[in-house]
Design a protein around this motif. Structure first.
Motif, mmCIF file in Angstrom:
data_model
loop_
_atom_site.group_PDB
_atom_site.id
_atom_site.type_symbol
_atom_site.label_atom_id
_atom_site.label_comp_id
_atom_site.label_asym_id
_atom_site.label_seq_id
_atom_site.Cartn_x
_atom_site.Cartn_y
_atom_site.Cartn_z
ATOM 1 N N ARG A 149 -94.563 -40.322 42.558
ATOM 2 C CA ARG A 149 -94.110 -39.031 42.026
ATOM 3 C C ARG A 149 -94.637 -38.793 40.621
ATOM 4 O O ARG A 149 -95.121 -37.706 40.299
ATOM 5 C CB ARG A 149 -92.579 -38.977 42.021
ATOM 6 C CG ARG A 149 -91.990 -37.629 41.603
ATOM 7 C CD ARG A 149 -90.534 -37.767 41.245
ATOM 8 N NE ARG A 149 -90.365 -38.656 40.098
ATOM 9 C CZ ARG A 149 -89.190 -38.942 39.549
ATOM 10 N NH1 ARG A 149 -88.078 -38.436 40.077
ATOM 11 N NH2 ARG A 149 -89.104 -39.736 38.509
ATOM 12 N N ASP A 194 -92.421 -35.910 48.520
ATOM 13 C CA ASP A 194 -91.964 -36.260 47.179
ATOM 14 C C ASP A 194 -90.470 -35.977 47.048
ATOM 15 O O ASP A 194 -89.963 -34.975 47.570
ATOM 16 C CB ASP A 194 -92.729 -35.458 46.121
ATOM 17 C CG ASP A 194 -94.185 -35.886 46.045
ATOM 18 O OD1 ASP A 194 -94.477 -36.994 46.503
ATOM 19 O OD2 ASP A 194 -95.006 -35.109 45.535
ATOM 20 N N ASP A 203 -86.781 -36.710 44.400
ATOM 21 C CA ASP A 203 -86.181 -37.223 43.166
ATOM 22 C C ASP A 203 -84.973 -38.099 43.447
ATOM 23 O O ASP A 203 -84.408 -38.678 42.526
ATOM 24 C CB ASP A 203 -85.750 -36.060 42.257
ATOM 25 C CG ASP A 203 -86.942 -35.274 41.738
ATOM 26 O OD1 ASP A 203 -88.005 -35.886 41.528
ATOM 27 O OD2 ASP A 203 -86.810 -34.044 41.552
#
Length: 214
Positions: A85, A130, A132
């Motif tokens: 990332r 991707d 978080d």
């Protein structure tokens, strides 16, 4: 003289008592006519306790040895996701007109194809975008989501704790087995001493009887 306690006051850092070595059996039981049945029973009880601790520590060691690789593997995967990332974010912030860099940028946008474990012998393929956040199993069928930095910090702390626990379990296991050996030696020494005492008494009685008959 009363026998000394079966266990010393000394203990290892986790509270496992140290077994005393009986250097002088006669002194330990209180004299040449002392009783060995009581001390031998205490020794057997102590041996049973040490064997129980040995079994518990062995299971704990095996559990930690199986748990640590899983934690380490999970940590490596989360760190990989973070590096991937961060790499994409850095590439997105940079402006480059070269065709090669444009191709790399297109490649960086692709999802990651990987496999994940369903059980010991079964794996499935997955596409990872991707993200978080990641989801971590905490045990007892509990799963929670964490931001990647929080997940890394948690996994590192769990890995450190598990490695520390494993080291302590190994030390306790070695210490326990040493004490078990000491108690087994004590038992053998006291038993052999009692056999020798009985033999000497029998020989003395036979000699006295022979002298009386003659």
């Amino acid at each position: 003289m009363a026998p000394v306690p079966t266990f010393d006051q000394d203990k290892n850092p986790r509270g496992i008592p140290k077994a005393p070595f009986i250097a002088n059996v006669e002194e330990y039981i209180g004299g040449p006519d002392g009783d060995v049945e009581g001390p031998l029973k205490e020794f057997q009880d102590a041996i049973a306790k040490y064997r129980y601790m040995d079994g518990s520590l062995t299971q704990r060691r095996k559990g930690l040895e199986g748990k640590i690789p899983d934690i380490r593997k999970t940590l490596q995967m989360v760190e990989f996701l973070k590096e991937r990332r961060d790499g994409k974010q850095k590439a997105g912030d940079e402006e480059d007109d070269l065709e090669e860099d444009d191709e790399n940028s297109e490649g960086n946008k692709k999802s990651l194809t990987t496999t994940f474990e369903l059980n010991d012998t079964l794996f499935a393929e997955a596409q990872l975008d991707d993200t978080d956040t990641v989801y971590l199993w905490l045990g007892a069928n509990v799963m929670l989501s964490y931001e990647i930095p929080e997940a890394i910090a948690l996994l590192r702390s769990k890995l450190d704790a598990a490695e520390t626990s494993l080291q302590m379990a190994i030390e306790d296991l070695e210490f326990t087995r040493e004490q078990l050996t000491v108690m087994e030696v004590n038992t053998a020494r006291m038993y052999n001493w009692d056999v020798k005492r009985r033999r000497e008494r029998r020989s003395a009685e036979e000699a006295a009887k022979g002298a009386k008959d003659s």
